[in-house]
Write a protein that holds these residues in place. Structure first.
Motif, mmCIF file in Angstrom:
data_model
loop_
_atom_site.group_PDB
_atom_site.id
_atom_site.type_symbol
_atom_site.label_atom_id
_atom_site.label_comp_id
_atom_site.label_asym_id
_atom_site.label_seq_id
_atom_site.Cartn_x
_atom_site.Cartn_y
_atom_site.Cartn_z
ATOM 1 N N GLU A 1 79.459 -17.816 65.825
ATOM 2 C CA GLU A 1 78.494 -16.770 65.505
ATOM 3 C C GLU A 1 77.063 -17.146 65.876
ATOM 4 O O GLU A 1 76.136 -16.372 65.636
ATOM 5 N N LYS A 2 76.863 -18.348 66.458
ATOM 6 C CA LYS A 2 75.548 -18.827 66.882
ATOM 7 C C LYS A 2 74.540 -18.877 65.726
ATOM 8 O O LYS A 2 73.345 -18.646 65.911
ATOM 9 N N GLN A 3 75.022 -19.175 64.541
ATOM 10 C CA GLN A 3 74.110 -19.243 63.399
ATOM 11 C C GLN A 3 73.207 -20.462 63.470
ATOM 12 O O GLN A 3 72.183 -20.514 62.796
ATOM 13 N N TRP A 4 73.583 -21.465 64.301
ATOM 14 C CA TRP A 4 72.745 -22.655 64.431
ATOM 15 C C TRP A 4 71.404 -22.324 65.084
ATOM 16 O O TRP A 4 70.454 -23.097 64.982
ATOM 17 N N GLU A 5 71.287 -21.147 65.740
ATOM 18 C CA GLU A 5 70.027 -20.759 66.359
ATOM 19 C C GLU A 5 69.014 -20.267 65.334
ATOM 20 O O GLU A 5 67.823 -20.159 65.639
ATOM 21 N N THR A 6 69.476 -19.971 64.120
ATOM 22 C CA THR A 6 68.592 -19.372 63.118
ATOM 23 C C THR A 6 68.247 -20.315 61.974
ATOM 24 O O THR A 6 67.527 -19.926 61.064
ATOM 25 N N HIS A 7 68.771 -21.535 61.999
ATOM 26 C CA HIS A 7 68.435 -22.479 60.928
ATOM 27 C C HIS A 7 68.021 -23.815 61.541
ATOM 28 O O HIS A 7 68.129 -24.027 62.742
ATOM 29 N N GLU A 8 67.541 -24.725 60.687
ATOM 30 C CA GLU A 8 67.046 -26.020 61.141
ATOM 31 C C GLU A 8 67.922 -27.176 60.665
ATOM 32 O O GLU A 8 67.535 -28.336 60.808
ATOM 33 N N ARG A 9 69.083 -26.882 60.099
ATOM 34 C CA ARG A 9 69.935 -27.965 59.595
ATOM 35 C C ARG A 9 70.448 -28.833 60.735
ATOM 36 O O ARG A 9 70.523 -30.044 60.615
ATOM 37 N N TRP A 10 70.853 -28.226 61.831
ATOM 38 C CA TRP A 10 71.300 -28.936 63.023
ATOM 39 C C TRP A 10 71.220 -27.972 64.205
ATOM 40 O O TRP A 10 71.137 -26.754 64.032
ATOM 41 N N LYS A 11 71.212 -28.536 65.417
ATOM 42 C CA LYS A 11 71.102 -27.740 66.635
ATOM 43 C C LYS A 11 72.118 -28.229 67.660
ATOM 44 O O LYS A 11 72.543 -29.388 67.642
#
Length: 245
Positions: free
Chosen positions: A211-221
């Motif tokens: 879902e590409k949720q990593w683009e909206t948070h800073e926990r990990w990239k």
């Protein structure tokens, strides 16, 4: 080091710049739309965003040929060709530590630790590049030789052990280690490198990647995503196919 190393490495098209399917309004999700621009179409339909696609093989070959030399001398040569006055050259210098562990130390318990630029201090029994700088004499040496001297399995054996990481009941997701993931998108397998351990289970991590949720948070990239080669597919026992996801 050759003077035009930075040109050899960076002058190639950005990866994923042409991975969106052809514009077919009859297949558009918005049935009421009569026109869609190329940028919007790529943003909506491509399975992943654009990223850089450096050809790092020349840099890796150069470093492999420097085994047995002092790191200070090698780094001086690198600085002569890749000075700090150019953003592009500085970007290339950032990739040097992808192939050699420069900041190495031995703690009081005798554990060899390497300072990874993303993951922090990493013991030798975790992932290290093929080369490292000996903290005693500053010489570039092979990591596998050090592993063998300390009675540890070689780097490739470590990679094979990582494939036994708990996976979960998913046919499109394979976790190699804390920060290395294989995931299937639209019938094709991709290798994702994360900047840190997401510290979550396989179901949650798989959902966030899809879902590409990593683009909206800073926990990990996701710092790197590349399609698996035929050799890599065979090594992991995978195969590409159409019509999935």
């Amino acid at each position: 080091m050759r003077a035009d190393m930075f040109k050899v490495i960076v002058e190639r098209p950005r990866w994923a710049s042409r991975h969106a399917p052809a514009v077919k309004l009859k297949k558009d999700r918005n049935v009421a739309r009569k026109f869609v621009g190329h940028k919007r179409h790529a943003w909506e339909e491509a399975p992943y965003t654009k990223s850089l696609s450096e050809n790092l093989a020349p840099l890796k070959r150069y470093l492999n040929k420097q085994r047995g030399r002092r790191w200070d001398d090698v780094f001086s040569e690198i600085c002569q060709s890749l000075d700090t006055g150019s953003t592009v050259k500085m970007h290339v210098r950032e990739h040097v530590e992808d192939f050699i562990m420069v900041r190495v130390r031995v703690d009081r318990q005798g554990t060899w630790l390497g300072q990874h630029k993303w993951r922090g201090a990493q013991p030798l029994d975790s992932w290290w590049p093929d080369l490292y700088v000996d903290p005693d004499d500053g010489i570039i040496k092979e990591t596998n030789a050090l592993r063998s001297a300390l009675g540890l399995p070689g780097r490739h054996a470590f990679v094979r052990v990582c494939t036994c990481y708990p996976q979960g009941p998913f046919a499109d997701f394979k976790r190699l280690c804390e920060t290395s993931i294989l995931i299937k998108r639209k019938g094709l397998w991709f290798h994702c490198e994360l900047d840190r351990d997401p510290k979550c289970g396989a179901p949650h991590l798989r959902f966030e990647l899809i879902e590409k949720q990593w683009e909206t948070h800073e926990r990990w990239k996701v710092v790197k995503m590349a399609q698996l080669s035929s050799k890599a597919l065979k090594r992991h026992g995978l195969h590409n196919c159409g019509g999935d996801m």
